[in-house]
Enzyme design. Sequence first.
Site, PDB file in Angstrom:
ATOM      1  N   CYS A   1      -4.865   8.105   9.725  1.00 20.99           N
ATOM      2  CA  CYS A   1      -5.049   7.429  11.016  1.00 20.99           C
ATOM      3  C   CYS A   1      -4.919   8.428  12.173  1.00 20.99           C
ATOM      4  CB  CYS A   1      -3.951   6.383  11.194  1.00 20.99           C
ATOM      5  SG  CYS A   1      -4.409   4.851  10.453  1.00 20.99           S
TER       6      CYS A   1
ATOM      7  N   ARG B   1      -0.590  14.572  12.968  1.00 21.11           N
ATOM      8  CA  ARG B   1       0.161  14.154  11.776  1.00 21.11           C
ATOM      9  C   ARG B   1       0.685  15.427  11.101  1.00 21.11           C
ATOM     10  NH1 ARG B   1      -1.086   8.856  10.374  1.00 21.11           N
ATOM     11  NH2 ARG B   1       0.766   8.895   9.072  1.00 21.11           N
TER      12      ARG B   1
ATOM     13  N   LYS C   1       0.853  -1.202   0.000  1.00 20.01           N
ATOM     14  CA  LYS C   1       0.000   0.000   0.000  1.00 20.01           C
ATOM     15  C   LYS C   1       0.882   1.243   0.000  1.00 20.01           C
ATOM     16  CE  LYS C   1      -1.695   1.629   4.093  1.00 20.01           C
ATOM     17  NZ  LYS C   1      -1.445   3.032   4.382  1.00 20.01           N
ATOM     18  N   ASN C   2       1.924   1.253   0.839  1.00 21.01           N
ATOM     19  CA  ASN C   2       2.729   2.468   1.019  1.00 21.01           C
ATOM     20  C   ASN C   2       3.730   2.680  -0.096  1.00 21.01           C
ATOM     21  OD1 ASN C   2       1.235   2.908   3.236  1.00 21.01           O
ATOM     22  ND2 ASN C   2       2.794   2.324   4.714  1.00 21.01           N
TER      23      ASN C   2
ATOM     24  N   ASP D   1       5.047   0.201  12.082  1.00 18.52           N
ATOM     25  CA  ASP D   1       3.808  -0.424  11.602  1.00 18.52           C
ATOM     26  C   ASP D   1       3.636  -1.839  12.128  1.00 18.52           C
ATOM     27  OD1 ASP D   1       3.643   1.115   8.294  1.00 18.52           O
ATOM     28  OD2 ASP D   1       3.250   1.837  10.309  1.00 18.52           O
TER      29      ASP D   1
ATOM     30  N   ARG E   1      -8.535  -0.342   4.716  1.00 18.34           N
ATOM     31  CA  ARG E   1      -7.595   0.645   4.158  1.00 18.34           C
ATOM     32  C   ARG E   1      -6.282  -0.018   3.756  1.00 18.34           C
ATOM     33  NH1 ARG E   1      -5.678   4.670   7.795  1.00 18.34           N
ATOM     34  NH2 ARG E   1      -4.556   5.241   5.919  1.00 18.34           N
TER      35      ARG E   1
HETATM   36  C1  EPZ Z   1       4.426   6.684   6.425  1.00 14.83           C
HETATM   37  O1  EPZ Z   1       3.692   7.662   7.124  1.00 14.83           O
HETATM   38  C2  EPZ Z   1       3.485   5.499   6.277  1.00 14.83           C
HETATM   39  N1  EPZ Z   1       2.301   5.910   5.507  1.00 14.83           N
HETATM   40  C3  EPZ Z   1       3.077   5.005   7.663  1.00 14.83           C
HETATM   41  O2  EPZ Z   1       2.244   3.874   7.496  1.00 14.83           O
HETATM   42  C4  EPZ Z   1       4.330   4.596   8.433  1.00 14.83           C
HETATM   43  O3  EPZ Z   1       3.958   4.203   9.735  1.00 14.83           O
HETATM   44  C5  EPZ Z   1       5.270   5.802   8.503  1.00 14.83           C
HETATM   45  O4  EPZ Z   1       5.577   6.251   7.170  1.00 14.83           O
HETATM   46  C6  EPZ Z   1       6.583   5.461   9.205  1.00 14.83           C
HETATM   47  O5  EPZ Z   1       7.216   4.426   8.584  1.00 14.83           O
HETATM   48  C7  EPZ Z   1       2.388   5.954   4.172  1.00 14.83           C
HETATM   49  O6  EPZ Z   1       3.415   5.683   3.586  1.00 14.83           O
HETATM   50  C8  EPZ Z   1       1.137   6.358   3.443  1.00 14.83           C
HETATM   51  P1  EPZ Z   1       6.629   9.892   8.607  1.00 14.83           P
HETATM   52  P2  EPZ Z   1       4.262   9.182   7.193  1.00 14.83           P
HETATM   53  O7  EPZ Z   1       6.559  11.162   7.845  1.00 14.83           O
HETATM   54  O8  EPZ Z   1       4.944   9.525   5.936  1.00 14.83           O
HETATM   55  C9  EPZ Z   1       6.633  13.136  12.132  1.00 14.83           C
HETATM   56  C10 EPZ Z   1       0.162   2.790   7.607  1.00 14.83           C
HETATM   57  O9  EPZ Z   1      -0.696   2.415   8.351  1.00 14.83           O
HETATM   58  N2  EPZ Z   1       6.566  14.161  11.083  1.00 14.83           N
HETATM   59  O10 EPZ Z   1       7.808   8.971   8.382  1.00 14.83           O
HETATM   60  O11 EPZ Z   1       3.151  10.044   7.655  1.00 14.83           O
HETATM   61  C11 EPZ Z   1       5.364  12.297  12.177  1.00 14.83           C
HETATM   62  O12 EPZ Z   1       4.389  12.927  12.983  1.00 14.83           O
HETATM   63  C12 EPZ Z   1       0.882   4.084   7.887  1.00 14.83           C
HETATM   64  O13 EPZ Z   1       0.491   2.190   6.572  1.00 14.83           O
HETATM   65  C13 EPZ Z   1       6.668  15.503  11.454  1.00 14.83           C
HETATM   66  O14 EPZ Z   1       6.796  15.826  12.635  1.00 14.83           O
HETATM   67  O15 EPZ Z   1       5.328   9.020   8.374  1.00 14.83           O
HETATM   68  C14 EPZ Z   1       5.835  11.004  12.788  1.00 14.83           C
HETATM   69  O16 EPZ Z   1       5.866  11.146  14.194  1.00 14.83           O
HETATM   70  C15 EPZ Z   1       0.732   4.420   9.332  1.00 14.83           C
HETATM   71  N3  EPZ Z   1       6.592  16.453  10.490  1.00 14.83           N
HETATM   72  C16 EPZ Z   1       7.272  10.877  12.259  1.00 14.83           C
HETATM   73  O17 EPZ Z   1       7.652  12.184  11.801  1.00 14.83           O
HETATM   74  C17 EPZ Z   1       6.447  16.145   9.163  1.00 14.83           C
HETATM   75  O18 EPZ Z   1       6.394  17.064   8.315  1.00 14.83           O
HETATM   76  C18 EPZ Z   1       7.420   9.909  11.099  1.00 14.83           C
HETATM   77  O19 EPZ Z   1       6.463  10.259  10.166  1.00 14.83           O
HETATM   78  C19 EPZ Z   1       6.340  14.774   8.805  1.00 14.83           C
HETATM   79  C20 EPZ Z   1       6.412  13.803   9.780  1.00 14.83           C
END
Ligand code: EPZ
Length: 426
Positions: free
Chosen positions: A123, A128, A29-30, A314, A407
Site C-alpha cells: 500500500c 514502507r 489476511k495478516n 487498520d 487484496r
Molecule cells: C503490518 O504491516 C500489517 N500488514 C499492516 O496491515 C498493519 O497496518 C501494520 O502491520 C500495523 O499493524 C501485514 O501484516 C501484511 P509495521 P507492517 O512493521 O508489518 C515502520 C493491511 O492493510 N517501520 O508494524 O508493514 C513502518 O513504516 C496492512 O492489512 C520502520 O520504520 O507494519 C510503520 O510506520 C496495512 N522500519 C511502523 O513502523 C521497519 O523496518 C509500523 O509498521 C519496519 C516498520
Amino acid sequence: MPDGVVGVERLVVEHAERLSGEVAVQGSKNSALPILTATLLCDGICTIENCPDLSDVDVTLEILKSLGAKVLKEKNSVIVDSTEVCGFKISKEMMKKIRSSILFLGALSARMGRAELCVPGGCKLGPRPIDWHLAALSQMGLKIENQDKMLFCELEDRFKGAEITLPLPSVGATENIILAAVLAKGTTIIRNAAREPEICDLCDFLIKCGARIEGAGQSEVKIVGVERLSGAEHRVIPDRIVAVTFLAAAAAVGGDVTVQSVAPAHMQSMLEVFKKIGCDVNVAAESVQILAKDKKLAPIREIVTKPYPGFPTDAQALFMVLASISDGSCMFVENIFKNRYKHAEELVKLGADIKVMDKIAVVKGVDELYGEETLEAKDLRGAAALVIAAMAADGRTTITGVEHLDRGYEDFEKNLRRLGANIKRI
Ligand code: EPZ
C-alpha cells in the site's frame, strides 16, 4: 470500452437505508500471509484452513511455487509441500505486489542459506522502510548487500540466535525475526516485539511444526532454534479488521448486523468505540451483534492509533467515516503510519468536514453526506471506508481503485448485498 482496453473496475454504491443480517467473517489476511511464508521452513506437508481467498494470498502462493514448493488451493484451504524447494530468487514483479513478501527474507534465507529479492511493494501508506528487518537479520548473521533496491543475502551456515530490541513493536519485523530464529543456532530474544493476534497465530503454527517459542503475544519473545520443522495442520484466526468493517457499516447506515466466526477478544479496543457512539453491542463466544438505532451517532472525541492491544491503525479509516456523521467532533492521531489519511480528501468530496495536519486529523460531524461523486480508493482499508461512506451518503457514489479491496476482502460486495446494500461492480 474499445476492444482490448482493459476497463477500470469501479463500484457503484447507492444510499442504504438499513443493513441487517449475518456475515461469516473470513480468516485473517495478516495471519495467513506470514503462516504461508513460514511453510517454506517446513520439511513436510502443511494444511492451512480458513485461509482467505484474496489476491495477496495468491501472490504468496505464486512465490512459493516459483521456489519449487508444491501448492494446492481450494477456496479456503491450502496445502503446501516445501520438501522440494530449491530456488532462492524471487522475481521483482512478484515482490513488488505485496508488502508481506519481505517476510521471505527471513524464511528463504533460513531455508536456502541465501536469498535474492527486492524491496517489497504494498500500500501507499507512506515510506514502507524495512531498516529494522535488515538490522535484525544482519545481527543474526545474514550478510545483506543492497544494490539499487535488490537485496543479495547470504548466510555463513545458519542464522545465529541474538538478543534484538525493536525501536517500535513492528509487526513485520517481529515476524521476520521469528522466521529466521526458529531454525537458528542458539536462542533469540526479541524485546519490544509486536503483540498482535497474528503474531500469536504464526507462533501457534510454528510450535505445531516443532518450533520452541515462548512469550508470543508479549513484548518479550524467546525462540530456541531447532534442527528441523515438520509440516502441520492449522486453522487461521478470524480477520478482526474485516469483522469490524461490517460492524462499522451497520453503525454508519443503521441496522442490526451480526458477524460470525470472529474472535471478540481481538476486537476489544474497537468494540468500546461502537458502544461510545451509542450502538448496542452484544458479544457471544464467536460472534458480535451490533444494533445501530437510526438516531445520530454520539461524538467519538478521540481516536489514537497504537500497537496492539491499542486501537489499530487498520481501523482508523473506518472510524473516520463514523466520526464524519456523528453529533460532534473527533480528533484522530495516526501514530503508526506517516501517510494514512488519503481517504480524508475523498470523504470531503461527500461533504465531510475533515482537517488533516501531519499525524492529526480533526473531524467535525455533519448532518448528511452527499453522493453523486466519483471517489478514488488509494489503499486497502481506505477503500473499505469509502464504500461505507457511500452507503451512508445520499444518492449514488462511484468508487475506483477496487483492486485495493480485493487484496483484503473476500466477496465484499456479495456480503454487503446480503445485508441489504445496493452495490455493484462494473
Ligand atoms: C503490518 O504491516 C500489517 N500488514 C499492516 O496491515 C498493519 O497496518 C501494520 O502491520 C500495523 O499493524 C501485514 O501484516 C501484511 P509495521 P507492517 O512493521 O508489518 C515502520 C493491511 O492493510 N517501520 O508494524 O508493514 C513502518 O513504516 C496492512 O492489512 C520502520 O520504520 O507494519 C510503520 O510506520 C496495512 N522500519 C511502523 O513502523 C521497519 O523496518 C509500523 O509498521 C519496519 C516498520
